[in-house]
Design a protein around this motif. Structure first.
Motif, short mmCIF file in Angstrom:
data_model
loop_
_atom_site.label_atom_id
_atom_site.label_comp_id
_atom_site.label_asym_id
_atom_site.label_seq_id
_atom_site.Cartn_x
_atom_site.Cartn_y
_atom_site.Cartn_z
N TYR A 71 0.97 -0.89 -0.39
CA TYR A 71 -0.01 -0.01 0.11
C TYR A 71 1.11 1.04 -0.41
N PHE A 72 0.10 2.42 -0.49
CA PHE A 72 0.90 3.72 -0.31
C PHE A 72 0.16 4.36 1.23
N ALA A 73 0.63 5.38 1.19
CA ALA A 73 -0.51 6.06 2.46
C ALA A 73 0.49 7.50 2.06
N VAL A 74 -0.35 8.27 2.18
CA VAL A 74 0.10 10.23 2.60
C VAL A 74 -0.15 10.49 4.02
N LEU A 75 0.63 10.93 5.05
CA LEU A 75 0.36 10.85 6.28
C LEU A 75 -0.19 12.93 5.99
N ILE A 76 -1.73 12.92 7.13
CA ILE A 76 -2.23 13.92 7.28
C ILE A 76 -1.92 14.40 8.24
N SER A 122 -1.17 10.20 -4.02
CA SER A 122 -1.42 8.59 -3.75
C SER A 122 -3.19 7.89 -4.81
N GLY A 123 -3.28 8.32 -5.52
CA GLY A 123 -4.26 8.00 -7.18
C GLY A 123 -3.47 6.92 -7.57
N ILE A 124 -2.39 6.83 -7.76
CA ILE A 124 -1.81 6.25 -8.66
C ILE A 124 -1.50 5.34 -8.01
N ALA A 125 -1.02 4.51 -6.84
CA ALA A 125 -1.81 3.55 -6.58
C ALA A 125 -2.63 2.07 -7.57
N PRO A 126 -3.35 2.56 -7.85
CA PRO A 126 -4.36 1.69 -8.20
C PRO A 126 -3.36 1.26 -9.23
N PHE A 127 -3.20 2.49 -10.10
CA PHE A 127 -2.48 2.35 -11.63
C PHE A 127 -1.42 1.26 -11.31
N LEU A 128 -0.30 1.27 -10.54
CA LEU A 128 0.31 0.24 -10.19
C LEU A 128 0.21 -0.77 -10.39
N SER A 129 -0.97 -1.18 -9.53
CA SER A 129 -1.05 -2.89 -9.95
C SER A 129 -1.63 -3.32 -11.03
N ASP A 218 -11.61 5.43 -29.33
CA ASP A 218 -10.89 5.15 -29.42
C ASP A 218 -9.46 5.17 -27.69
N THR A 219 -9.90 6.26 -27.11
CA THR A 219 -9.65 7.03 -25.61
C THR A 219 -10.10 6.09 -24.92
N ARG A 220 -10.22 5.98 -23.75
CA ARG A 220 -10.12 5.83 -22.39
C ARG A 220 -9.76 6.46 -21.42
N PHE A 221 -10.16 6.82 -20.49
CA PHE A 221 -9.65 7.56 -19.42
C PHE A 221 -9.96 7.04 -18.11
N MET A 222 -8.88 6.50 -16.75
CA MET A 222 -9.57 6.30 -15.82
C MET A 222 -8.69 7.40 -14.84
N VAL A 223 -9.50 7.45 -14.14
CA VAL A 223 -9.13 9.40 -13.23
C VAL A 223 -9.35 8.78 -11.48
N CYS A 224 -8.05 9.16 -11.18
CA CYS A 224 -8.07 8.66 -9.47
C CYS A 224 -7.06 9.63 -8.51
N GLY A 225 -7.27 10.23 -7.89
CA GLY A 225 -6.62 11.31 -6.98
C GLY A 225 -7.83 12.32 -5.77
N ASN A 226 -6.74 13.06 -6.16
CA ASN A 226 -7.55 13.82 -4.87
C ASN A 226 -9.38 14.61 -5.55
#
Length: 259
Positions: A71-76, A122-129, A218-226
């Motif tokens: 997992y990847f966490a951003v400390l708040i 931290s929205g990059i996490a699912p894309f790494l998987s 042709d183009t598909r977008f996946m968006v994850c973030g704040n």
């Protein structure tokens, strides 16, 4: 009769913790043999807190076939979960909800040739998987990941992404991949700087950087973030003529707020 709380989670061991910056950390825990998830989904992680529990959702960084869960966490600042993570060390116990969930799944798109993954923080996490699944590379002709952070020191996964070129399941497809790092508060010679993802889309900068022509066919977008980025990016894409994907009404956009 409702199941006891203990029936809904397992107790796992923290295998390692890595602090990348004062606010960014990654860690891995043991994976129960029965735990299943699809790349792009998230886990609920928790700790005992007095007489109760504290839980929060975190996207899984690991591949579906990995032996451990990363997992990847951003400390708040002043965040109760962040306080627990800040003290966490190898060998500690963490709670894992038995059920993974989430719908940021590329297989939900029934068509499309190019996949553009847009992430902040931290929205990059699912894309790494997702990028460690050979099926995604076989499915799309081209893949691109955009990771937007404030400062270059927060781009902690660049080496991991570059290493996909030698991944035994991915290397033959790696030529399809483009990675675009973005820094919004720092200008460097190796990133796009000074603009948020919605602006990069609106001004056609991402398309020019990739050498692609974005289009609904042709183009598909996946968006994850704040949440603000997700909201603004969705509106930008809607204004450009794209639509949200629904199970009964296929579109070009899937999104999820980062955790």
């Amino acid at each position: 009769m409702a199941a006891a709380p203990e029936a809904k989670f397992t107790e796992e061991q923290v295998l390692w913790v890595k602090q990348h910056t004062p606010k960014l950390m990654t860690f891995a825990i043991t994976r129960p043999e029965a735990y299943r998830f699809s790349a792009g989904q998230f886990s609920r992680l928790g700790f005992r807190d007095g007489e109760g529990f504290i839980w929060r959702a975190y996207s899984i960084v690991s591949a579906e076939y990995a032996d451990t869960l990363e997992y990847f966490a951003v400390l708040i600042e002043n965040g109760p979960m962040s306080a627990k993570f800040a003290e966490m060390k190898t060998g500690d116990t963490i709670l894992l909800d038995k059920t993974a969930t989430g719908f940021l799944l590329p297989e939900r798109f029934p068509d499309g040739k190019d996949l553009l993954m847009l992430a902040t923080g931290s929205g990059i996490a699912p894309f790494l998987s997702i990028l460690e699944q050979p099926e995604i590379w076989q499915r799309f002709d081209r893949l691109a990941l955009v990771h937007s952070v404030s400062y270059v020191g927060e781009l902690i996964f660049n080496d991991r992404l570059a290493a996909l070129a030698e991944h035994p399941l991915i290397e033959e497809y790696f030529h399809k991949f483009h990675f675009i790092p973005v820094t919004t508060r720092e200008q460097t010679g190796h990133t796009l700087g000074g603009k948020r993802i919605p602006e990069l889309l609106k001004q056609n900068i991402l398309a020019q950087q990739l050498g692609w022509q974005f289009n609904p066919t042709d183009t598909r977008f996946m968006v994850c973030g704040n949440p603000e980025m997700v909201k603004d990016t969705l509106q930008t894409l809607l204004d450009l003529g794209y639509t949200m994907h629904r199970n009964r009404l296929p579109g070009q956009i899937l999104l999820e707020n980062g955790f």
